[in-house]
Design a protein around this motif. Structure first.
Motif, PDB file in Angstrom:
ATOM      1  N   GLN A  40     -43.413 137.670 -26.193  1.00 33.14           N
ATOM      2  CA  GLN A  40     -42.701 137.536 -27.465  1.00 33.14           C
ATOM      3  C   GLN A  40     -41.303 136.966 -27.240  1.00 33.14           C
ATOM      4  O   GLN A  40     -40.873 136.070 -27.961  1.00 33.14           O
ATOM      5  N   THR A  41     -40.609 137.460 -26.232  1.00 30.56           N
ATOM      6  CA  THR A  41     -39.262 136.965 -25.933  1.00 30.56           C
ATOM      7  C   THR A  41     -39.303 135.482 -25.613  1.00 30.56           C
ATOM      8  O   THR A  41     -38.478 134.706 -26.116  1.00 30.56           O
ATOM      9  N   GLN A  42     -40.269 135.057 -24.799  1.00 32.93           N
ATOM     10  CA  GLN A  42     -40.396 133.646 -24.427  1.00 32.93           C
ATOM     11  C   GLN A  42     -40.568 132.771 -25.659  1.00 32.93           C
ATOM     12  O   GLN A  42     -39.909 131.741 -25.806  1.00 32.93           O
ATOM     13  N   GLU A  43     -41.449 133.181 -26.568  1.00 40.17           N
ATOM     14  CA  GLU A  43     -41.676 132.383 -27.774  1.00 40.17           C
ATOM     15  C   GLU A  43     -40.430 132.360 -28.667  1.00 40.17           C
ATOM     16  O   GLU A  43     -40.056 131.315 -29.194  1.00 40.17           O
ATOM     17  N   ILE A  44     -39.789 133.500 -28.821  1.00 44.11           N
ATOM     18  CA  ILE A  44     -38.594 133.564 -29.667  1.00 44.11           C
ATOM     19  C   ILE A  44     -37.498 132.646 -29.112  1.00 44.11           C
ATOM     20  O   ILE A  44     -36.850 131.917 -29.867  1.00 44.11           O
ATOM     21  N   LEU A  45     -37.301 132.670 -27.811  1.00 45.32           N
ATOM     22  CA  LEU A  45     -36.264 131.815 -27.212  1.00 45.32           C
ATOM     23  C   LEU A  45     -36.603 130.335 -27.404  1.00 45.32           C
ATOM     24  O   LEU A  45     -35.706 129.514 -27.613  1.00 45.32           O
ATOM     25  N   SER A  46     -37.863 130.003 -27.385  1.00 43.30           N
ATOM     26  CA  SER A  46     -38.282 128.628 -27.666  1.00 43.30           C
ATOM     27  C   SER A  46     -37.983 128.260 -29.119  1.00 43.30           C
ATOM     28  O   SER A  46     -37.508 127.146 -29.406  1.00 43.30           O
ATOM     29  N   ILE A  47     -38.239 129.183 -30.032  1.00 46.65           N
ATOM     30  CA  ILE A  47     -37.916 128.966 -31.450  1.00 46.65           C
ATOM     31  C   ILE A  47     -36.411 128.759 -31.606  1.00 46.65           C
ATOM     32  O   ILE A  47     -35.956 127.857 -32.320  1.00 46.65           O
ATOM     33  N   ILE A  48     -35.634 129.582 -30.930  1.00 47.00           N
ATOM     34  CA  ILE A  48     -34.171 129.477 -30.988  1.00 47.00           C
ATOM     35  C   ILE A  48     -33.716 128.122 -30.455  1.00 47.00           C
ATOM     36  O   ILE A  48     -32.861 127.463 -31.063  1.00 47.00           O
ATOM     37  N   ASP A  49     -34.289 127.672 -29.341  1.00 40.75           N
ATOM     38  CA  ASP A  49     -33.954 126.343 -28.811  1.00 40.75           C
ATOM     39  C   ASP A  49     -34.163 125.266 -29.870  1.00 40.75           C
ATOM     40  O   ASP A  49     -33.321 124.391 -30.057  1.00 40.75           O
ATOM     41  N   GLY A  50     -35.295 125.331 -30.577  1.00 38.06           N
ATOM     42  CA  GLY A  50     -35.603 124.340 -31.601  1.00 38.06           C
ATOM     43  C   GLY A  50     -34.641 124.375 -32.768  1.00 38.06           C
ATOM     44  O   GLY A  50     -34.188 123.330 -33.249  1.00 38.06           O
ATOM     45  N   LEU A  51     -34.311 125.573 -33.237  1.00 38.73           N
ATOM     46  CA  LEU A  51     -33.378 125.694 -34.363  1.00 38.73           C
ATOM     47  C   LEU A  51     -31.975 125.244 -33.972  1.00 38.73           C
ATOM     48  O   LEU A  51     -31.293 124.569 -34.748  1.00 38.73           O
ATOM     49  N   LEU A  52     -31.544 125.600 -32.768  1.00 41.72           N
ATOM     50  CA  LEU A  52     -30.221 125.154 -32.315  1.00 41.72           C
ATOM     51  C   LEU A  52     -30.172 123.629 -32.222  1.00 41.72           C
ATOM     52  O   LEU A  52     -29.192 123.009 -32.634  1.00 41.72           O
ATOM     53  N   ALA A  53     -31.230 123.028 -31.702  1.00 40.89           N
ATOM     54  CA  ALA A  53     -31.276 121.560 -31.608  1.00 40.89           C
ATOM     55  C   ALA A  53     -31.223 120.933 -32.993  1.00 40.89           C
ATOM     56  O   ALA A  53     -30.494 119.956 -33.213  1.00 40.89           O
ATOM     57  N   GLU A  54     -31.962 121.499 -33.927  1.00 37.62           N
ATOM     58  CA  GLU A  54     -31.955 120.973 -35.299  1.00 37.62           C
ATOM     59  C   GLU A  54     -30.560 121.081 -35.918  1.00 37.62           C
ATOM     60  O   GLU A  54     -30.167 120.244 -36.727  1.00 37.62           O
ATOM     61  N   ALA A  55     -29.812 122.097 -35.504  1.00 40.93           N
ATOM     62  CA  ALA A  55     -28.460 122.297 -36.024  1.00 40.93           C
ATOM     63  C   ALA A  55     -27.415 121.505 -35.244  1.00 40.93           C
ATOM     64  O   ALA A  55     -26.229 121.540 -35.578  1.00 40.93           O
ATOM     65  N   GLY A  56     -27.828 120.805 -34.196  1.00 43.72           N
ATOM     66  CA  GLY A  56     -26.904 119.966 -33.433  1.00 43.72           C
ATOM     67  C   GLY A  56     -26.195 120.674 -32.302  1.00 43.72           C
ATOM     68  O   GLY A  56     -25.103 120.267 -31.902  1.00 43.72           O
ATOM     69  N   THR A  57     -26.810 121.707 -31.737  1.00 43.37           N
ATOM     70  CA  THR A  57     -26.197 122.417 -30.623  1.00 43.37           C
ATOM     71  C   THR A  57     -27.283 122.877 -29.658  1.00 43.37           C
ATOM     72  O   THR A  57     -28.428 122.463 -29.751  1.00 43.37           O
ATOM     73  N   ASP A  58     -26.913 123.721 -28.697  1.00 45.00           N
ATOM     74  CA  ASP A  58     -27.891 124.225 -27.728  1.00 45.00           C
ATOM     75  C   ASP A  58     -27.426 125.566 -27.166  1.00 45.00           C
ATOM     76  O   ASP A  58     -26.323 126.028 -27.456  1.00 45.00           O
ATOM     77  N   LYS A  59     -28.265 126.162 -26.340  1.00 46.62           N
ATOM     78  CA  LYS A  59     -28.011 127.513 -25.827  1.00 46.62           C
ATOM     79  C   LYS A  59     -26.771 127.612 -24.934  1.00 46.62           C
ATOM     80  O   LYS A  59     -26.255 128.705 -24.724  1.00 46.62           O
ATOM     81  N   SER A  60     -26.252 126.511 -24.444  1.00 41.35           N
ATOM     82  CA  SER A  60     -25.028 126.564 -23.637  1.00 41.35           C
ATOM     83  C   SER A  60     -23.807 126.891 -24.492  1.00 41.35           C
ATOM     84  O   SER A  60     -22.746 127.210 -23.958  1.00 41.35           O
ATOM     85  N   LYS A  61     -23.965 126.837 -25.809  1.00 39.41           N
ATOM     86  CA  LYS A  61     -22.847 127.086 -26.717  1.00 39.41           C
ATOM     87  C   LYS A  61     -23.004 128.404 -27.485  1.00 39.41           C
ATOM     88  O   LYS A  61     -22.364 128.604 -28.514  1.00 39.41           O
TER      89      LYS A  61
END
Length: 116
Positions: A40-61
């Motif tokens: 579940q954590t793996q999938e959620i983090l993948s979802i988060i990566d996608g939403l952050l990219a759509e918003a113009g950012t990434d997990k480093s921020k």
């Protein structure tokens, strides 16, 4: 200042961008529902990566992360996945607590705030 909403639904948006800040709603898994905390954590983090990219950012921020576990004894299992995903040296503020989640098939929920 404008507000951009991503994944707008009748109750909430999956993400909201205001200025240089991105707010994600609590994310739960879809395909891994009912599976292990790690899956579940793996999938959620993948979802988060996608939403952050759509918003113009990434997990480093990432600025702040809230994690809810339905059973705190799964903390180490969740962290094993988290530690491989988070950017070393760019770790956010974070809180993790045990809580009853919206449905029994969900064992992890994660919400993040990130800079653009």
């Amino acid at each position: 200042m404008s507000i951009q909403r991503i994944g707008v639904g009748p109750r909430m948006s999956k993400a909201v961008v205001h200025g240089d800040t991105v707010y994600l709603a609590g994310q739960v898994c879809d395909k891994a529902a009912g599976k292990s905390v790690g899956e579940q954590t793996q999938e959620i983090l993948s979802i988060i990566d996608g939403l952050l990219a759509e918003a113009g950012t990434d997990k480093s921020k990432l600025l702040m992360v809230n994690i809810w576990l339905s059973d705190i004894s799964t903390f180490a299992e969740m962290n094993a996945v988290w530690d491989k995903w988070v950017v070393a040296g760019q770790t956010p503020g974070r809180a993790t607590v045990e809580a009853k989640l919206a449905a029994p098939q969900f064992t992890v929920e994660i919400a993040v705030i990130a800079a653009k």
